[in-house]
Motif scaffolding. Structure first.
Motif, mmCIF file in Angstrom:
data_model
loop_
_atom_site.group_PDB
_atom_site.id
_atom_site.type_symbol
_atom_site.label_atom_id
_atom_site.label_comp_id
_atom_site.label_asym_id
_atom_site.label_seq_id
_atom_site.Cartn_x
_atom_site.Cartn_y
_atom_site.Cartn_z
ATOM 1 N N ARG A 56 -15.587 7.829 7.463
ATOM 2 C CA ARG A 56 -16.364 6.839 6.695
ATOM 3 C C ARG A 56 -17.264 7.539 5.679
ATOM 4 N N PRO A 81 -19.801 2.481 3.492
ATOM 5 C CA PRO A 81 -18.849 2.531 4.604
ATOM 6 C C PRO A 81 -19.496 2.780 5.967
ATOM 7 N N LEU A 87 -13.798 1.047 10.149
ATOM 8 C CA LEU A 87 -13.226 0.433 8.960
ATOM 9 C C LEU A 87 -11.718 0.520 9.116
ATOM 10 N N ALA A 89 -8.573 0.269 6.957
ATOM 11 C CA ALA A 89 -8.035 0.202 5.604
ATOM 12 C C ALA A 89 -6.695 -0.518 5.663
ATOM 13 N N TRP A 130 -13.909 -8.603 5.601
ATOM 14 C CA TRP A 130 -12.991 -7.927 4.680
ATOM 15 C C TRP A 130 -13.769 -7.594 3.425
ATOM 16 N N SER A 132 -13.917 -5.190 -0.297
ATOM 17 C CA SER A 132 -13.200 -4.404 -1.304
ATOM 18 C C SER A 132 -14.247 -4.003 -2.345
ATOM 19 N N THR A 136 -11.704 0.131 -5.210
ATOM 20 C CA THR A 136 -10.711 0.074 -4.139
ATOM 21 C C THR A 136 -9.420 0.780 -4.519
ATOM 22 N N HIS A 145 -7.584 8.469 1.228
ATOM 23 C CA HIS A 145 -6.822 7.801 2.284
ATOM 24 C C HIS A 145 -5.433 8.414 2.493
ATOM 25 N N LEU A 153 -4.146 0.272 -1.820
ATOM 26 C CA LEU A 153 -5.215 -0.147 -0.924
ATOM 27 C C LEU A 153 -5.651 -1.562 -1.267
ATOM 28 N N TRP A 156 -10.842 -3.026 3.072
ATOM 29 C CA TRP A 156 -11.146 -2.579 4.425
ATOM 30 C C TRP A 156 -11.683 -3.742 5.245
ATOM 31 N N TYR A 158 -14.289 -4.297 7.872
ATOM 32 C CA TYR A 158 -15.438 -3.656 8.518
ATOM 33 C C TYR A 158 -15.567 -4.311 9.884
#
Length: 184
Positions: A56, A81, A87, A89, A130, A132, A136, A145, A153, A156, A158
């Motif tokens: 994160r 984050p 999280l 992704a 959710w 972004s 992103t 990532h 992507l 995420w 959370y």
């Protein structure tokens, strides 16, 4: 066990969560359910990446660098984050040029996984939101990532524990239905 309608009506976003989170085994079980979304040609055009701990922090640094932020602005962006202990992704792993399934449909299927997973997490008692943002799909965030050129992507989830009063009520006054009528 709640029906799909009951789970949908009960779901609320949790913008703030506690430090508890589902472990990898619990997340995998919920993901097995989420993976049952509509999936034309059974491409499974998605994958999820669990980010915990230092991952994160690396995401926060990638976001701050992508934004070109410095000082307090960079620190604020880098801390985002850290708002949740987990999280998830959501990645659309598209097959370009597929003869039956256009890329937009593959992304829609991946988004479906994210939505169903958020419902399942909520139903299991976890707080989820959710998120972004403008970075992103920035190349630095994709690199962080480990995304391939065919992966995008979507944002995420959370995830964490639900604090007292930590859910946001949903508005229902903006629901709209349009009827297509026959043209004579």
């Amino acid at each position: 066990m709640a029906s799909a309608l009951e789970a949908s009506l009960a779901r609320r976003s949790s913008p703030k969560v506690t430090d508890s989170a589902p472990d990898d085994a619990a997340l995998r079980t919920l993901l097995e359910g989420a993976a049952r979304v509509a999936d034309h040609a059974s491409l499974r055009p998605w994958r999820v990446i669990a980010l915990r701990g230092a991952a994160r922090e690396r995401l926060g640094q990638a976001l701050a660098t992508a934004a070109g932020s410095e000082g307090d602005a960079a620190a604020k962006l880098a801390a985002k984050p850290l708002r949740a202990p987990l999280l998830v992704a959501i990645v659309a792993a598209v097959t370009p040029g597929h003869p039956k399934v256009p890329e937009w449909e593959q992304e829609a299927s991946a988004a479906g996984v994210a939505h169903v997973l958020s419902l399942l997490l909520d139903e299991a008692g976890w707080g989820v939101m959710w998120r972004s943002g403008p970075h992103t799909r920035h190349p630095l965030v994709a690199e962080m990532h480990g995304l391939t050129p065919n992966e995008r992507l979507l944002g995420w989830l959370y995830v964490g524990g639900v604090p007292a009063g930590g859910r946001v009520e949903r508005r229902t006054d903006r629901l709209a239905t349009t009827r297509l009528t026959t043209l004579d």
